[in-house]
Design an enzyme around this catalytic site. Structure first.
Site, PDB file in Angstrom:
ATOM      1  N   LEU A   1     -27.073 -89.659  -9.706  1.00  0.00           N
ATOM      2  CA  LEU A   1     -27.117 -89.452 -11.159  1.00  0.00           C
ATOM      3  C   LEU A   1     -26.936 -90.764 -11.914  1.00  0.00           C
ATOM      4  O   LEU A   1     -27.382 -90.904 -13.050  1.00  0.00           O
ATOM      5  CB  LEU A   1     -26.033 -88.463 -11.583  1.00  0.00           C
ATOM      6  CG  LEU A   1     -26.133 -87.049 -10.991  1.00  0.00           C
ATOM      7  CD1 LEU A   1     -24.924 -86.218 -11.408  1.00  0.00           C
ATOM      8  CD2 LEU A   1     -27.419 -86.375 -11.451  1.00  0.00           C
ATOM      9  N   GLY A   2     -26.263 -91.715 -11.284  1.00  0.00           N
ATOM     10  CA  GLY A   2     -26.030 -93.004 -11.937  1.00  0.00           C
ATOM     11  C   GLY A   2     -25.295 -93.949 -11.012  1.00  0.00           C
ATOM     12  O   GLY A   2     -24.613 -93.512 -10.082  1.00  0.00           O
TER      13      GLY A   2
ATOM     14  N   ALA B   1     -21.171-100.954 -11.287  1.00  0.00           N
ATOM     15  CA  ALA B   1     -20.683-102.069 -10.473  1.00  0.00           C
ATOM     16  C   ALA B   1     -19.664-101.620  -9.437  1.00  0.00           C
ATOM     17  O   ALA B   1     -19.576-102.192  -8.355  1.00  0.00           O
ATOM     18  CB  ALA B   1     -20.070-103.135 -11.383  1.00  0.00           C
ATOM     19  N   THR B   2     -18.898-100.580  -9.761  1.00  0.00           N
ATOM     20  CA  THR B   2     -17.807-100.199  -8.866  1.00  0.00           C
ATOM     21  C   THR B   2     -18.019 -98.871  -8.152  1.00  0.00           C
ATOM     22  O   THR B   2     -17.153 -98.433  -7.387  1.00  0.00           O
ATOM     23  CB  THR B   2     -16.473-100.123  -9.642  1.00  0.00           C
ATOM     24  OG1 THR B   2     -16.622 -99.191 -10.724  1.00  0.00           O
ATOM     25  CG2 THR B   2     -16.089-101.482 -10.196  1.00  0.00           C
TER      26      THR B   2
ATOM     27  N   VAL C   1     -22.449 -92.077  -9.056  1.00  0.00           N
ATOM     28  CA  VAL C   1     -22.235 -90.665  -9.364  1.00  0.00           C
ATOM     29  C   VAL C   1     -23.355 -89.854  -8.733  1.00  0.00           C
ATOM     30  O   VAL C   1     -24.537 -90.174  -8.905  1.00  0.00           O
ATOM     31  CB  VAL C   1     -22.191 -90.416 -10.888  1.00  0.00           C
ATOM     32  CG1 VAL C   1     -21.948 -88.929 -11.175  1.00  0.00           C
ATOM     33  CG2 VAL C   1     -21.106 -91.263 -11.546  1.00  0.00           C
TER      34      VAL C   1
ATOM     35  N   LYS D   1     -18.088 -88.680  -8.679  1.00  0.00           N
ATOM     36  CA  LYS D   1     -18.064 -90.145  -8.761  1.00  0.00           C
ATOM     37  C   LYS D   1     -17.317 -90.704  -7.559  1.00  0.00           C
ATOM     38  O   LYS D   1     -16.163 -90.365  -7.314  1.00  0.00           O
ATOM     39  CB  LYS D   1     -17.393 -90.607 -10.055  1.00  0.00           C
ATOM     40  CG  LYS D   1     -17.397 -92.125 -10.217  1.00  0.00           C
ATOM     41  CD  LYS D   1     -16.887 -92.561 -11.581  1.00  0.00           C
ATOM     42  CE  LYS D   1     -16.973 -94.066 -11.748  1.00  0.00           C
ATOM     43  NZ  LYS D   1     -16.528 -94.508 -13.083  1.00  0.00           N
TER      44      LYS D   1
ATOM     45  N   ASP E   1     -16.438 -99.628 -22.821  1.00  0.00           N
ATOM     46  CA  ASP E   1     -17.802 -99.706 -22.293  1.00  0.00           C
ATOM     47  C   ASP E   1     -18.670 -98.628 -22.933  1.00  0.00           C
ATOM     48  O   ASP E   1     -19.421 -97.922 -22.253  1.00  0.00           O
ATOM     49  CB  ASP E   1     -17.802 -99.564 -20.766  1.00  0.00           C
ATOM     50  CG  ASP E   1     -19.129-100.021 -20.136  1.00  0.00           C
ATOM     51  OD1 ASP E   1     -19.913-100.709 -20.831  1.00  0.00           O
ATOM     52  OD2 ASP E   1     -19.378 -99.685 -18.969  1.00  0.00           O
TER      53      ASP E   1
END
Length: 351
Positions: free
Chosen positions: A18-19, A22-23, A26, A41, A138
């Site tokens: 889904l996405g 950087a860390t 998902v 996630k 963010d």
């Protein structure tokens, strides 16, 4: 090699992305017990290299917030095979606002009713964060999700609290987070240009990111665009710091060319003329770099109340055979009735 991974109550497929950030990433998954679709996630090695208190911060923030305009936390579980903790959230089937803006039909921004929804829901989510003394750090269209309710209506929700932390309005922080195009100029100077600037940052950096986001939603474009995009970082910094107060966009169309400044939304914007005249001062206030003019969150919430509490009346002008829209608003009060004395209104905007 199996693409299935799981925790005690959930399972997900690593091909259903889904996405990614950087860390971590998902994925779409399901509840093992009832088949409910969820978003999971997971965190990568880079994330695990961060200090433990920083790693735990996102979990603590998610436990603290509970609001209809923030993606709902369902569980925090340990992934099997000792891969660490995962965050299980409700699945927003409408996708991210970034992907929505990427659709050809939204090339010039969202339609007016949808723009209203984004403004109202983003602001409500942000107010809940500030009520809990939290800063997101963010904010961008990629971190605003579209949730389709059972009755078919839409709710926009804030997500990705990996950079969030507790911060009082008068407190400062020095760590760097965010996405280049949406970063406050002071943070951009340190994070992107790598200049050793001895500055700390306050919670109001979120307001700049909201301003860039709302301009993007209203027009389909970023407000500050140097020729060549990200590779022209010095010009980007010049545009955002040298613009005059009240300017809401700056564009460079040729290499080393002049900057085209604008105090109004572009003509291709999908918002009605009347609404633009109310939204433009809001954007100008959010995109303010003068420290003496920077808004507080209270000012932002108050101004949004004015924008979202307008009453629109559609009138057919018989002599011109034209449909016009009249927008009324009175201070910060919500106006829902038409049967009132028009002389009581502060301003009238006509399309």
């Amino acid at each position: 090699m199996s693409f299935l991974r799981g925790s005690e109550n959930y399972v997900w497929c690593t091909t259903s992305v889904l996405g990614k950030g950087a860390t971590g990433a998902v994925f779409q998954g399901v509840n093992k017990n009832n088949g409910e679709p969820v978003a999971v996630k997971t965190f990568n090695q880079l994330s695990h290299m961060r200090p433990h208190d920083v790693q735990m911060r996102e979990f603590e923030v998610l436990k603290k917030v509970k609001h209809e305009n923030i993606v709902k936390l369902l569980a925090i579980e340990e992934e099997q095979e000792g891969r660490g903790k995962v965050i299980v959230m409700e699945l927003c089937t409408g996708g991210s606002l970034f992907n929505i803006l990427d659709d050809p039909e939204n090339t010039y921004g969202l339609q007016e009713h949808e723009f209203f929804l984004v403004v109202e829901h983003l602001t409500a989510g942000m107010k809940h964060l500030r009520d809990n003394n939290l800063v997101h750090r963010d904010l961008k269209p990629g971190n605003i999700m579209k949730f389709i309710n059972e009755d078919g209506t839409t709710t926009y929700k804030l997500t990705d609290f990996g950079a969030a932390r507790e911060l009082q309005e008068e407190e400062q922080f020095v760590s760097l987070y965010g996405t280049e195009e949406y970063l406050h100029p002071d943070m951009y100077e340190r994070a992107v240009l790598r200049k050793p600037v001895g500055k700390s940052f306050g919670a109001t950096v979120d307001l700049w990111s909201i301003g860039v986001t709302l301009y993007h939603v209203a027009t389909g474009q970023l407000p500050f665009r140097p020729y060549g995009g990200r590779r022209n970082k010095e010009t980007m910094f010049y545009i955002t710091t040298k613009k005059a107060s009240g300017v809401i966009s700056g564009t460079q169309t040729t290499e080393n060319g002049p900057i085209e400044w604008a105090r109004e939304l572009p003509s291709h914007c999908q918002l009605s003329i009347g609404l633009r005249k109310i939204v433009t001062p809001l954007l100008a206030g959010l995109l303010e770099v003068d420290p003496h003019r920077i808004w507080t969150f209270e000012r932002f919430f108050s101004e949004v109340q004015t924008v979202t509490s307008t009453t629109q009346v559609h009138i057919f002008h018989v002599n011109k055979a034209a449909s016009i829209k009249v927008i009324f608003y009175f201070g910060n009060k919500v106006l829902r009735e038409i049967g009132v004395n028009f002389s009581n209104f502060n301003q009238v905007r006509v399309e």
